[in-house]
Design a protein around this motif. Sequence first.
Motif, short mmCIF file in Angstrom:
data_model
loop_
_atom_site.label_atom_id
_atom_site.label_comp_id
_atom_site.label_asym_id
_atom_site.label_seq_id
_atom_site.Cartn_x
_atom_site.Cartn_y
_atom_site.Cartn_z
N HIS A 4 0.83 -1.21 0.00
CA HIS A 4 0.00 0.00 0.00
C HIS A 4 0.87 1.26 0.00
O HIS A 4 0.49 2.28 -0.58
CB HIS A 4 -0.98 0.00 1.18
CG HIS A 4 -0.43 0.47 2.48
ND1 HIS A 4 -0.32 1.80 2.82
CD2 HIS A 4 0.05 -0.20 3.55
CE1 HIS A 4 0.19 1.92 4.02
NE2 HIS A 4 0.44 0.72 4.48
N GLN A 5 2.04 1.19 0.61
CA GLN A 5 2.95 2.34 0.57
C GLN A 5 3.49 2.57 -0.84
O GLN A 5 3.58 3.72 -1.30
CB GLN A 5 4.10 2.13 1.55
CG GLN A 5 3.71 2.28 3.00
CD GLN A 5 4.85 1.95 3.93
OE1 GLN A 5 5.67 1.08 3.66
NE2 GLN A 5 4.91 2.65 5.05
N GLU A 6 3.85 1.50 -1.51
CA GLU A 6 4.33 1.63 -2.89
C GLU A 6 3.25 2.23 -3.78
O GLU A 6 3.53 3.11 -4.62
CB GLU A 6 4.76 0.27 -3.41
CG GLU A 6 6.00 -0.29 -2.74
CD GLU A 6 6.34 -1.68 -3.22
OE1 GLU A 6 5.49 -2.30 -3.92
OE2 GLU A 6 7.44 -2.18 -2.90
N GLU A 7 2.01 1.78 -3.59
CA GLU A 7 0.91 2.29 -4.41
C GLU A 7 0.62 3.76 -4.08
O GLU A 7 0.36 4.56 -4.98
CB GLU A 7 -0.33 1.43 -4.19
CG GLU A 7 -0.19 0.00 -4.74
CD GLU A 7 -1.35 -0.89 -4.37
OE1 GLU A 7 -2.16 -0.49 -3.50
OE2 GLU A 7 -1.44 -2.00 -4.94
N THR A 8 0.68 4.10 -2.79
CA THR A 8 0.44 5.49 -2.40
C THR A 8 1.53 6.40 -2.93
O THR A 8 1.26 7.49 -3.44
CB THR A 8 0.35 5.59 -0.86
OG1 THR A 8 -0.73 4.77 -0.40
CG2 THR A 8 0.12 7.03 -0.42
N ARG A 9 2.78 5.96 -2.82
CA ARG A 9 3.90 6.76 -3.32
C ARG A 9 3.75 7.00 -4.82
O ARG A 9 3.91 8.14 -5.30
CB ARG A 9 5.23 6.07 -3.03
CG ARG A 9 6.43 6.87 -3.52
CD ARG A 9 7.74 6.21 -3.14
NE ARG A 9 7.93 4.94 -3.82
CZ ARG A 9 9.04 4.21 -3.76
NH1 ARG A 9 10.05 4.63 -3.01
NH2 ARG A 9 9.15 3.07 -4.41
N ALA A 10 3.45 5.95 -5.57
CA ALA A 10 3.30 6.09 -7.01
C ALA A 10 2.14 7.02 -7.36
O ALA A 10 2.23 7.83 -8.29
CB ALA A 10 3.09 4.71 -7.65
N ALA A 11 1.05 6.92 -6.60
CA ALA A 11 -0.12 7.77 -6.86
C ALA A 11 0.21 9.24 -6.65
O ALA A 11 -0.14 10.10 -7.47
CB ALA A 11 -1.28 7.34 -5.97
N SER A 79 6.87 10.38 -1.02
CA SER A 79 6.93 10.58 -2.47
C SER A 79 8.16 11.38 -2.88
O SER A 79 8.28 12.56 -2.53
CB SER A 79 5.66 11.31 -2.93
OG SER A 79 5.83 11.88 -4.21
N PRO A 80 9.08 10.80 -3.64
CA PRO A 80 10.24 11.56 -4.08
C PRO A 80 9.88 12.73 -4.97
O PRO A 80 10.55 13.77 -4.94
CB PRO A 80 11.10 10.53 -4.83
CG PRO A 80 10.18 9.41 -5.15
CD PRO A 80 9.13 9.39 -4.09
N ALA A 81 8.82 12.61 -5.75
CA ALA A 81 8.41 13.72 -6.60
C ALA A 81 7.89 14.88 -5.76
O ALA A 81 8.13 16.05 -6.10
CB ALA A 81 7.35 13.25 -7.60
N MET A 82 7.17 14.57 -4.67
CA MET A 82 6.72 15.64 -3.77
C MET A 82 7.91 16.33 -3.12
O MET A 82 7.94 17.57 -2.99
CB MET A 82 5.79 15.07 -2.70
CG MET A 82 4.39 14.75 -3.18
SD MET A 82 3.41 16.25 -3.52
CE MET A 82 1.83 15.50 -3.94
N VAL A 83 8.90 15.55 -2.70
CA VAL A 83 10.09 16.13 -2.08
C VAL A 83 10.81 17.04 -3.08
O VAL A 83 11.25 18.15 -2.72
CB VAL A 83 11.02 15.01 -1.57
CG1 VAL A 83 12.37 15.58 -1.14
CG2 VAL A 83 10.37 14.28 -0.40
N ASP A 84 10.93 16.61 -4.32
CA ASP A 84 11.58 17.44 -5.34
C ASP A 84 10.83 18.75 -5.52
O ASP A 84 11.45 19.83 -5.63
CB ASP A 84 11.65 16.69 -6.67
CG ASP A 84 12.68 15.57 -6.66
OD1 ASP A 84 13.55 15.57 -5.76
OD2 ASP A 84 12.62 14.70 -7.55
N HIS A 85 9.51 18.67 -5.57
CA HIS A 85 8.71 19.89 -5.73
C HIS A 85 8.92 20.82 -4.53
O HIS A 85 9.09 22.03 -4.70
CB HIS A 85 7.23 19.53 -5.86
CG HIS A 85 6.34 20.74 -6.00
ND1 HIS A 85 5.90 21.21 -7.21
CD2 HIS A 85 5.83 21.59 -5.06
CE1 HIS A 85 5.16 22.29 -7.02
NE2 HIS A 85 5.10 22.53 -5.72
N ALA A 86 8.88 20.25 -3.31
CA ALA A 86 9.03 21.07 -2.12
C ALA A 86 10.38 21.77 -2.10
O ALA A 86 10.48 22.95 -1.72
CB ALA A 86 8.87 20.19 -0.88
#
Length: 209
Positions: A4-11, A79-86
Amino acid sequence: MTRHQEETRAAYDGVVELYASLFADRLETQPFARAMLGTFAELVRGTGNPRAADVGCGPGHLTAMLHDLGLDAFGLDLSPAMVDHARRAHPALRFAEARMEALPIEDRALGGVLAHYSMIHTPPEELPALLAEQARVLAPGGLLLVSFFGTDGPAPIRFDHKVAPAYSWPADRFADLLAGAGFSTFARLLHDPASERGFLDTHLMARLS
């Protein structure tokens, strides 16, 4: 990492820009949540330890608010993409990728932890371990502010969140979980639903014993 973490991260990786555009300024129209955040920051400052983690920080907007309110705030997200955005949006602040049940923080290091709608995707059976991890990183007397979708029913309810499956919680049940992790809930705010599902916006503030 669980499935569920993998799915949440990808989402969340897939909706970064849309999510940021919808939520980065949302507290400007949510006076109750904004008031709880300000109270949290004031109380954390009062502990003498202004270091605070925004766990599940998303695009980093609340990390920046905590910083503006006088805290030494940093953000963590799955989420690595969220971290990049932040990092791009708030280059003066610190952000890192992390799981909430395995925080890269030393024991008893923080004056405060903010979890703003970031525990909602955690299955109920996994929540006690996650709360124990928040307790581990807080100094005695440290503050936790957790916000989530509330329900009047007797048990948590799984629902289809727009990004990933999530759970709404009765405030009393969540407060019981906090007590089990060593927290004393001393303030709660429940107010009118902000979604078509009718869930209450729920904010619990707790102090580590």
